[in-house]
Design a protein around this motif. Structure first.
Motif, PDB file in Angstrom:
ATOM      1  N   VAL A 154      -1.197   3.817  32.153  1.00  0.00           N
ATOM      2  CA  VAL A 154      -1.659   3.502  30.804  1.00  0.00           C
ATOM      3  C   VAL A 154      -0.492   3.639  29.832  1.00  0.00           C
ATOM      4  O   VAL A 154       0.120   4.713  29.736  1.00  0.00           O
ATOM      5  CB  VAL A 154      -2.815   4.429  30.378  1.00  0.00           C
ATOM      6  N   VAL A 155      -0.176   2.564  29.138  1.00  0.00           N
ATOM      7  CA  VAL A 155       0.877   2.584  28.121  1.00  0.00           C
ATOM      8  C   VAL A 155       0.215   2.439  26.755  1.00  0.00           C
ATOM      9  O   VAL A 155      -0.519   1.471  26.515  1.00  0.00           O
ATOM     10  CB  VAL A 155       1.896   1.456  28.329  1.00  0.00           C
ATOM     11  N   VAL A 156       0.475   3.390  25.859  1.00  0.00           N
ATOM     12  CA  VAL A 156      -0.193   3.439  24.558  1.00  0.00           C
ATOM     13  C   VAL A 156       0.844   3.344  23.445  1.00  0.00           C
ATOM     14  O   VAL A 156       1.861   4.057  23.467  1.00  0.00           O
ATOM     15  CB  VAL A 156      -0.998   4.749  24.401  1.00  0.00           C
ATOM     16  N   ASP A 157       0.584   2.481  22.477  1.00  0.00           N
ATOM     17  CA  ASP A 157       1.412   2.460  21.269  1.00  0.00           C
ATOM     18  C   ASP A 157       1.077   3.682  20.419  1.00  0.00           C
ATOM     19  O   ASP A 157      -0.087   3.884  20.044  1.00  0.00           O
ATOM     20  CB  ASP A 157       1.141   1.201  20.447  1.00  0.00           C
ATOM     21  N   ALA A 158       2.070   4.505  20.124  1.00  0.00           N
ATOM     22  CA  ALA A 158       1.843   5.670  19.275  1.00  0.00           C
ATOM     23  C   ALA A 158       1.316   5.227  17.910  1.00  0.00           C
ATOM     24  O   ALA A 158       1.589   4.113  17.444  1.00  0.00           O
ATOM     25  CB  ALA A 158       3.132   6.472  19.111  1.00  0.00           C
ATOM     26  N   ARG A 159       0.564   6.090  17.291  1.00  0.00           N
ATOM     27  CA  ARG A 159       0.021   5.833  15.947  1.00  0.00           C
ATOM     28  C   ARG A 159       1.108   5.281  15.022  1.00  0.00           C
ATOM     29  O   ARG A 159       2.204   5.825  14.915  1.00  0.00           O
ATOM     30  CB  ARG A 159      -0.525   7.150  15.392  1.00  0.00           C
ATOM     31  N   GLY A 160       0.771   4.168  14.358  1.00  0.00           N
ATOM     32  CA  GLY A 160       1.690   3.598  13.379  1.00  0.00           C
ATOM     33  C   GLY A 160       2.819   2.782  13.972  1.00  0.00           C
ATOM     34  O   GLY A 160       3.712   2.344  13.245  1.00  0.00           O
ATOM     35  N   GLY A 166      -2.575   2.979  11.727  1.00  0.00           N
ATOM     36  CA  GLY A 166      -2.126   4.261  11.203  1.00  0.00           C
ATOM     37  C   GLY A 166      -0.686   4.232  10.745  1.00  0.00           C
ATOM     38  O   GLY A 166       0.018   3.220  10.842  1.00  0.00           O
ATOM     39  N   GLN A 167      -0.249   5.356  10.220  1.00  0.00           N
ATOM     40  CA  GLN A 167       1.136   5.538   9.825  1.00  0.00           C
ATOM     41  C   GLN A 167       1.844   6.363  10.890  1.00  0.00           C
ATOM     42  O   GLN A 167       1.289   7.328  11.419  1.00  0.00           O
ATOM     43  CB  GLN A 167       1.226   6.229   8.464  1.00  0.00           C
ATOM     44  N   TRP A 168       3.067   5.978  11.180  1.00  0.00           N
ATOM     45  CA  TRP A 168       3.828   6.663  12.213  1.00  0.00           C
ATOM     46  C   TRP A 168       4.010   8.132  11.837  1.00  0.00           C
ATOM     47  O   TRP A 168       4.577   8.453  10.809  1.00  0.00           O
ATOM     48  CB  TRP A 168       5.172   5.964  12.386  1.00  0.00           C
ATOM     49  N   ASN A 169       3.507   9.023  12.700  1.00  0.00           N
ATOM     50  CA  ASN A 169       3.530  10.460  12.417  1.00  0.00           C
ATOM     51  C   ASN A 169       4.724  11.163  13.052  1.00  0.00           C
ATOM     52  O   ASN A 169       4.927  12.357  12.834  1.00  0.00           O
ATOM     53  CB  ASN A 169       2.219  11.092  12.904  1.00  0.00           C
ATOM     54  N   VAL A 170       5.513  10.458  13.826  1.00  0.00           N
ATOM     55  CA  VAL A 170       6.792  10.927  14.379  1.00  0.00           C
ATOM     56  C   VAL A 170       6.672  12.302  15.046  1.00  0.00           C
ATOM     57  O   VAL A 170       7.294  13.275  14.615  1.00  0.00           O
ATOM     58  CB  VAL A 170       7.897  10.941  13.307  1.00  0.00           C
ATOM     59  N   LEU A 171       5.833  12.392  16.067  1.00  0.00           N
ATOM     60  CA  LEU A 171       5.739  13.580  16.917  1.00  0.00           C
ATOM     61  C   LEU A 171       5.146  14.802  16.231  1.00  0.00           C
ATOM     62  O   LEU A 171       5.164  15.897  16.798  1.00  0.00           O
ATOM     63  CB  LEU A 171       7.124  13.945  17.496  1.00  0.00           C
ATOM     64  N   GLN A 176       0.403  14.545  17.947  1.00  0.00           N
ATOM     65  CA  GLN A 176       0.168  15.419  19.094  1.00  0.00           C
ATOM     66  C   GLN A 176      -1.329  15.503  19.416  1.00  0.00           C
ATOM     67  O   GLN A 176      -1.716  15.558  20.585  1.00  0.00           O
ATOM     68  CB  GLN A 176       0.742  16.805  18.826  1.00  0.00           C
ATOM     69  N   GLN A 177      -2.149  15.489  18.378  1.00  0.00           N
ATOM     70  CA  GLN A 177      -3.590  15.479  18.606  1.00  0.00           C
ATOM     71  C   GLN A 177      -4.020  14.162  19.267  1.00  0.00           C
ATOM     72  O   GLN A 177      -4.872  14.154  20.164  1.00  0.00           O
ATOM     73  CB  GLN A 177      -4.341  15.672  17.291  1.00  0.00           C
TER      74      GLN A 177
END
Length: 666
Positions: A154-160, A166-171, A176-177
């Motif tokens: 499973v490959v997931v695009d991180a938020r944002g 969403g807005q990119w939360n950068v780790l 993390q949630q």
């Protein structure tokens, strides 16, 4: 297990009789299992599967499942491997598609590999070529051999990023949630058997460590490649110097790709307008913070997020420090001596205190961020990255007794010594010894600003040696490291430090008469003065060959006002000398120096492993800046400018380098 030394040629240098269960450096069975036929003939792909997070934000995932010859997904429940990436699952798909092309791509790789750049100014291209065959790209994309062997991927695009809202939360905390929620989603799908692993390189390795430290249900093994656990000290501000080259290029890359729309959804009339609104509201994540940190003269003038990034003791900074001692599941980590995250990588075995020895493994090769694995897969080398990864997951997610739990805890490429396997890293048998920075000329560095010696006793006279900030380190291994290995193609810079040393104070030992092992972290105790309340010192430790070639084996840097370290997290030698300072890095609380008054700096230099061959020497280079790796922040520049700096060579208050070696060097 006895230490096993192996040259690149594959000849064994020294070994005790190994345990019969020891798989050795490169078990042929693992490669045969990876390269051979797999139980499932094909791969089924579900594109853009929506995953709704607890706050309503929708992430997008591609799901790769084992399939029959008609590409229909099989009904079998399988272990699931998760890769959460900010670089776009679209990029992962393109890499995967290219790698799976059965004729053209192998032909292209073979054609490229047939071109020999040895002896040219860009001979470093050969390492980039080898990286294409190292299995590294399978960790970035989707390893279809793994899928065909019975894993769902499973490959997931991180938020944002990518096609996710969403807005990119950068780790940080929200991202993390998301990771924990994605894992739970994968664990409970009808095609999942409940056993989870995580895979991926760099950013996708960092979030593996973050997730494992939270111990989510079902996560049973991880395989992080060139991953960090202390982002500030690894890449953002090592020693207080802002990592501008890497950070700027990295942010530009992610911020550009996250703006690429889902064209198919536009064509089908299902375009995600929430995605567009999120991108408009945050088009250039962290770019304003970078500019503020570099240009504003005062912390008080900076935005709250920028202040949180450069000051200690807040939720943002806490999110960027992963407690590795909380990880309990099997972890195999791949690092590189020239990688950006070596600060974390070299400590991995020591810091994973909750993981038994047979369930934690560390591979350190002689690679950069983009070329890690280029020295793997050949004769006398460990297996390719993809091969090790499959063996690791087969053991811990499928229960296959393939012997990887009996693989040496530490497998490292030792400079001048080939690949070494050991029970630990640093390798045992080392003692920390001082070598003093002495103004007596060594006669080996006439090209440097000043030529001094490294000796077992301080010099007999006081001298002040001044150095000005310069640009010569643009041609250095540190610059190649900051460029993730791109500049390593120029071997005249990456493999020989003499051009950089034209703007350095150099201190060189006498030649060793016997092979001398150095393994561990190095620290430079430097007595300094500056004309202003701040300064920026960097050091490079090199192996000097009889022909004069000066090869960097370790480096470090420190902004003078950031010299405060946490004694409880720092390491001292048995004689009380500092060998591994843990800097606080809080730019809101600088510790100014008094202009003209000697100030001692403990400059931690990255871990290394090498053997000085007879006739070779050890050298310490001192610089007043470290382009391209770093720049001072705005508050530091406003105080210090770019003024000359001085190393005080005083027998009553000497400077020295503390080196872990198996015998005296000079």
């Amino acid at each position: 297990m006895a230490v096993l030394l192996v040259f690149a040629s594959g000849s064994t240098v020294a070994s005790a009789a190994p345990d019969s269960a020891d798989p050795g450096l490169a078990p042929a069975a693992w490669t045969a299992t990876y390269d051979g036929p797999q139980p499932y003939p094909d791969v089924n792909i579900q594109w853009d599967v929506p995953l709704t997070m607890s706050d309503g934000t929708v992430l997008k995932a591609d799901v790769y499942r084992p399939a029959d010859a008609s590409r229909a997904a099989v009904a079998d429940k399988t272990p699931v491997l998760i890769n959460i990436t900010p670089y776009g699952k679209l990029a992962s798909m393109l890499v995967t598609t290219a790698l799976s092309e059965p004729v053209l791509v192998p032909f292209a790789i073979e054609l490229v590999n047939s071109i020999n750049f040895t002896g040219t100014p860009i001979a470093g291209i050969d390492d980039l070529k080898r990286a294409l065959s190292s299995g590294l790209l399978d960790s970035f994309g989707v390893d279809q051999q793994l899928v065909k062997s019975g894993y769902t991927y499973v490959v997931v695009d991180a938020r944002g990023t990518g096609f996710s809202q969403g807005q990119w939360n950068v780790l940080r905390d929200r991202e993390q949630q998301d990771t924990i929620e994605v894992l739970e989603w994968a664990r409970t799908q009808p095609w999942s058997n409940g056993k989870l692993g995580m895979t991926g390189i760099s950013y996708s390795g960092i979030n593996q460590l973050q997730a494992a430290a939270q111990r989510p249900a079902g996560l049973e093994a991880i395989f992080p490649v060139v991953a960090g656990a202390d982002i500030v000290r690894d890449v953002l501000a090592p020693g207080g110097g802002f990592g501008i080259t890497f950070i700027a290029a990295w942010l530009a890359s992610v911020n550009q790709q996250k703006l690429i729309p889902d064209v198919q959804s536009m064509l089908t009339g299902h375009f995600d307008w929430k995605w567009l609104g999120d991108r408009v509201s945050d088009p250039v994540t962290y770019v304003p913070q970078v500019l503020e940190a570099l240009l504003l003269p005062s912390v008080d003038q900076m935005s709250p997020l920028t202040r949180d990034l450069i000051t200690a003791g807040n939720s943002v900074r806490d999110a960027y420090s992963t407690p590795l001692d909380q990880i309990e599941i099997p972890t195999m980590a791949v690092a590189g001596w020239n990688d950006l995250f070596l600060n974390t990588g070299a400590r991995m075995l020591d810091d994973l205190t909750g993981v038994p020895d047979d369930r934690k493994k560390l591979i350190i090769g002689d690679g950069y961020h983009f070329t890690v694995g280029s020295d793997m897969g050949g004769p006398g080398e460990p297996p390719r990255i993809n091969t090790l990864q499959k063996a690791w997951f087969d053991k811990w997610l499928k229960g296959i007794d393939n012997g990887i739990d009996r693989y040496a805890p530490a497998t490292i490429h030792s400079y001048g010594n080939g690949w070494v396997q050991s029970d630990d890293y640093p390798v045992g048998g080392q003692s920390y010894r001082r070598l003093y920075l002495n103004p007596a000329p060594s006669g080996t560095a006439a090209h440097a600003v000043r030529d001094g010696s490294l000796t077992t006793a301080p010099g007999d006279r006081r001298e002040n040696w001044t150095i000005s900030p310069g640009l010569s380190t643009i041609c250095s291994r540190d610059a190649a490291q900051a460029s993730v290995g791109v500049l390593s193609i120029f071997t005249g810079c990456a493999e020989d430090n003499r051009l950089a040393e034209s703007n350095a104070l150099s201190f060189t030992s006498s030649a060793v008469s016997e092979p001398t092992r150095i393994s561990g972290r190095i620290n430079v105790h430097l007595n300094t003065t500056t004309e202003t309340p701040d300064g920026y010192f960097s050091v490079m430790v090199t192996d000097v060959a009889p022909d004069g070639t000066s090869t960097v084996v370790s480096s470090g840097q420190l902004v003078s006002t950031m010299r405060r370290y946490d004694p409880s997290k720092s390491v001292v030698a048995p004689n009380g000398d500092m060998i591994d300072p843990f800097y606080e890095i809080d730019i809101s609380k600088p510790e100014p120096v008094v202009p003209g008054q000697p100030t001692v700096l403990e400059i931690g230099s990255h871990a290394t492993d090498l053997v000085l061959r007879p006739g070779h020497r050890l050298r310490v280079d001192v610089f007043a800046l470290n382009l391209l790796k770093g720049l001072p922040t705005g508050p530091s520049t406003s105080v210090a400018g770019f003024r000359p700096e001085t190393v005080v060579l005083d027998p009553s208050a000497p400077s020295w380098v503390n080196v872990p070696s198996d015998r005296p060097i000079a």
